[in-house]
Design a protein around this motif. Sequence first.
Motif, PDB file in Angstrom:
ATOM      1  N   ARG A 161       0.830  -1.210   0.000  1.00  0.00           N
ATOM      2  CA  ARG A 161       0.000   0.000   0.000  1.00  0.00           C
ATOM      3  C   ARG A 161       0.866   1.262   0.000  1.00  0.00           C
ATOM      4  O   ARG A 161       0.633   2.204  -0.770  1.00  0.00           O
ATOM      5  CB  ARG A 161      -0.924  -0.002   1.215  1.00  0.00           C
ATOM      6  CG  ARG A 161      -1.778   1.261   1.354  1.00  0.00           C
ATOM      7  CD  ARG A 161      -2.656   1.503   0.132  1.00  0.00           C
ATOM      8  NE  ARG A 161      -3.634   2.563   0.378  1.00  0.00           N
ATOM      9  CZ  ARG A 161      -4.497   3.007  -0.516  1.00  0.00           C
ATOM     10  NH1 ARG A 161      -4.498   2.492  -1.736  1.00  0.00           N
ATOM     11  NH2 ARG A 161      -5.362   3.952  -0.214  1.00  0.00           N
ATOM     12  N   TYR A 162       1.874   1.300   0.881  1.00  0.00           N
ATOM     13  CA  TYR A 162       2.729   2.477   0.942  1.00  0.00           C
ATOM     14  C   TYR A 162       3.518   2.657  -0.360  1.00  0.00           C
ATOM     15  O   TYR A 162       3.760   3.790  -0.804  1.00  0.00           O
ATOM     16  CB  TYR A 162       3.693   2.375   2.123  1.00  0.00           C
ATOM     17  CG  TYR A 162       3.020   2.335   3.473  1.00  0.00           C
ATOM     18  CD1 TYR A 162       1.828   3.017   3.708  1.00  0.00           C
ATOM     19  CD2 TYR A 162       3.565   1.615   4.529  1.00  0.00           C
ATOM     20  CE1 TYR A 162       1.206   2.977   4.943  1.00  0.00           C
ATOM     21  CE2 TYR A 162       2.963   1.572   5.776  1.00  0.00           C
ATOM     22  CZ  TYR A 162       1.782   2.251   5.974  1.00  0.00           C
ATOM     23  OH  TYR A 162       1.166   2.202   7.197  1.00  0.00           O
ATOM     24  N   THR A 163       3.905   1.554  -0.971  1.00  0.00           N
ATOM     25  CA  THR A 163       4.608   1.626  -2.251  1.00  0.00           C
ATOM     26  C   THR A 163       3.679   2.152  -3.331  1.00  0.00           C
ATOM     27  O   THR A 163       4.093   2.933  -4.203  1.00  0.00           O
ATOM     28  CB  THR A 163       5.160   0.237  -2.632  1.00  0.00           C
ATOM     29  OG1 THR A 163       6.058  -0.212  -1.603  1.00  0.00           O
ATOM     30  CG2 THR A 163       5.904   0.286  -3.954  1.00  0.00           C
ATOM     31  N   GLN A 164       2.420   1.739  -3.293  1.00  0.00           N
ATOM     32  CA  GLN A 164       1.425   2.264  -4.229  1.00  0.00           C
ATOM     33  C   GLN A 164       1.281   3.775  -4.064  1.00  0.00           C
ATOM     34  O   GLN A 164       1.285   4.530  -5.049  1.00  0.00           O
ATOM     35  CB  GLN A 164       0.080   1.582  -3.999  1.00  0.00           C
ATOM     36  CG  GLN A 164      -1.035   2.036  -4.937  1.00  0.00           C
ATOM     37  CD  GLN A 164      -2.388   1.458  -4.547  1.00  0.00           C
ATOM     38  OE1 GLN A 164      -2.789   1.517  -3.381  1.00  0.00           O
ATOM     39  NE2 GLN A 164      -3.078   0.878  -5.520  1.00  0.00           N
ATOM     40  N   GLN A 165       1.160   4.236  -2.831  1.00  0.00           N
ATOM     41  CA  GLN A 165       1.046   5.676  -2.584  1.00  0.00           C
ATOM     42  C   GLN A 165       2.290   6.418  -3.073  1.00  0.00           C
ATOM     43  O   GLN A 165       2.197   7.530  -3.610  1.00  0.00           O
ATOM     44  CB  GLN A 165       0.832   5.935  -1.092  1.00  0.00           C
ATOM     45  CG  GLN A 165      -0.526   5.481  -0.582  1.00  0.00           C
ATOM     46  CD  GLN A 165      -0.687   5.699   0.913  1.00  0.00           C
ATOM     47  OE1 GLN A 165       0.271   5.568   1.675  1.00  0.00           O
ATOM     48  NE2 GLN A 165      -1.894   6.037   1.340  1.00  0.00           N
TER      49      GLN A 165
END
Length: 249
Positions: free
Chosen positions: A10-14
Amino acid sequence: MTPALDWHARYTQQARWTARVRQYLFDRAGLVAAQKVLDVGCGTGALLVELPVFTGARIFGLDLDLVATKQARLHAEAASITCGDGHCLPYPDGLFDAVFCHFLLLWVRSPLEVLKEMKRVTRPGGAVLALAEPDYGGRIDYPPELEPLGRWQAESLRGQGADPDAGRQLRRWFVSAGIAPIESGIMAGGWSDAPSPQERALEWAVIESDLAGQISGQEIQKIKKLDETAWERGERVLFVPTFYAWGRT
């Protein structure tokens, strides 16, 4: 039961969402010349792993979540990771050349206190950057039948203790913290391609986790299907205004 989220994914997506603006802001703030840089609310290290691209500085990361900091140490082995609270940073005054956060201030108890702490640990003339803070009050969902999704997510964020309208307050927080804003704005909304099925699946994993216990499973699945159909037809618009700001101490 809602499956556990892969928070690093998720953080990588953001991080992918904000990559262009982040590189621009890092360039403007002069990170290439920095010797020490701090990421406040570093999570699992999604941004820490890319910092050597911008700077040869010694990299530090801090997060309140102990599990996240353990993951950050694995993903960004060269960084110095600390488990701590942004409201009371465990660093001396003026230690860093640049201090930044990313999707953090909406979640904290007092964004103003956190920004004051970020300023305190930044050397005089150094840079403080808030790279991304969303504003769900300006969210656009189209077609119209998808508009409830934005309201549901905003209500969920409030229920989790977050401020879904953080973005519009960002410049005011900087001024109140004594950080002279050099530049602030909203990231542009532009789409060359629809999100991949994997991207949409990750987004819906977050949505379903957020809405569990608040909206019936039947309603969630109904609007999920509407969302999928709108993407397939090429008519889906989803825009959450995301603000940024940076200034010098």
